[in-house]
Design a protein around this motif. Structure first.
Motif, PDB file in Angstrom:
ATOM      1  N   GLN A 127       4.146   5.329   1.705  1.00  0.00           N
ATOM      2  CA  GLN A 127       4.602   5.439   0.318  1.00  0.00           C
ATOM      3  C   GLN A 127       3.975   4.309  -0.480  1.00  0.00           C
ATOM      4  N   LEU A 128       3.508   4.624  -1.680  1.00  0.00           N
ATOM      5  CA  LEU A 128       2.777   3.660  -2.510  1.00  0.00           C
ATOM      6  C   LEU A 128       3.428   3.533  -3.882  1.00  0.00           C
ATOM      7  N   VAL A 129       3.586   2.283  -4.357  1.00  0.00           N
ATOM      8  CA  VAL A 129       4.165   2.034  -5.681  1.00  0.00           C
ATOM      9  C   VAL A 129       3.283   1.016  -6.401  1.00  0.00           C
ATOM     10  N   CYS A 163      -0.229  -2.790  -5.543  1.00  0.00           N
ATOM     11  CA  CYS A 163       0.233  -1.556  -4.922  1.00  0.00           C
ATOM     12  C   CYS A 163       0.992  -1.943  -3.662  1.00  0.00           C
ATOM     13  N   ALA A 164       2.298  -1.755  -3.725  1.00  0.00           N
ATOM     14  CA  ALA A 164       3.142  -2.059  -2.573  1.00  0.00           C
ATOM     15  C   ALA A 164       3.290  -0.801  -1.728  1.00  0.00           C
ATOM     16  N   ALA A 165       3.079  -0.969  -0.434  1.00  0.00           N
ATOM     17  CA  ALA A 165       3.119   0.187   0.462  1.00  0.00           C
ATOM     18  C   ALA A 165       4.208   0.027   1.511  1.00  0.00           C
ATOM     19  N   TYR A 225      -2.223  10.073   0.598  1.00  0.00           N
ATOM     20  CA  TYR A 225      -1.050   9.551  -0.105  1.00  0.00           C
ATOM     21  C   TYR A 225      -1.480   8.915  -1.419  1.00  0.00           C
ATOM     22  N   TRP A 226      -0.605   9.085  -2.417  1.00  0.00           N
ATOM     23  CA  TRP A 226      -0.863   8.582  -3.766  1.00  0.00           C
ATOM     24  C   TRP A 226       0.364   7.911  -4.339  1.00  0.00           C
ATOM     25  N   GLY A 227       0.131   6.903  -5.185  1.00  0.00           N
ATOM     26  CA  GLY A 227       1.220   6.342  -5.961  1.00  0.00           C
ATOM     27  C   GLY A 227       1.421   7.131  -7.232  1.00  0.00           C
ATOM     28  N   GLN A 228       2.360   6.683  -8.055  1.00  0.00           N
ATOM     29  CA  GLN A 228       2.697   7.413  -9.279  1.00  0.00           C
ATOM     30  C   GLN A 228       1.811   7.022 -10.454  1.00  0.00           C
ATOM     31  N   GLY A 229       1.060   5.944 -10.309  1.00  0.00           N
ATOM     32  CA  GLY A 229       0.139   5.501 -11.347  1.00  0.00           C
ATOM     33  C   GLY A 229       0.718   4.435 -12.240  1.00  0.00           C
TER      34      GLY A 229
END
Length: 123
Positions: free
Chosen positions: A3-5, A22-24, A112-116
């Motif tokens: 999960q990426l933020v 980017c915290a994973a 996997y992708w973050g929300q941007g």
């Protein structure tokens, strides 16, 4: 699974700097290729930078090479994008991505992708 933020975006004047984070989370972070891609209004998502699992190898798009630096801290499960000498054309939503190879990240085929996070470069 990862999960990426993302965070760190904002408004900056031309010539300024920003640092994206980017915290994973996930057990496989230290063995995962990571990267940043961006999408400007009306344009397709485009590769910006990628980094190998160890951090020893990096890749950049021609448009940002020499201005942006990607790095990672596997102990903190975090990947960074230091952006210097920002230009109005750098304005975009920046996405963090994780994939099984540097090719997957570059091609926008990450698993996997973050929300941007929005980056706006304007005076």
């Amino acid at each position: 699974q990862v999960q990426l933020v993302e965070s760190g975006g904002g408004l900056v004047q031309p010539g300024g700097s920003l640092r994206l984070f980017c915290a994973a989370s996930g057990r496989t972070f230290s063995s995962t290729f990571l990267g940043w891609l961006r999408q400007a209004p009306g344009k397709e998502r485009a590769f910006v930078a990628a980094i190998s699992p160890s951090g020893g190898s990096t890749a950049y798009s021609a448009s940002v090479k020499g201005r942006f630096t990607i790095s990672r801290d596997n102990a903190k499960n975090t990947v960074y994008l230091q952006m210097n000498s920002l230009k109005p054309e750098d304005t975009a939503v920046y996405y963090c991505a994780a994939g099984s190879s540097v090719g997957a990240v570059v091609a926008g085929l990450s698993d996997y992708w973050g929300q941007g996070t929005q980056v706006t470069v304007s005076s």
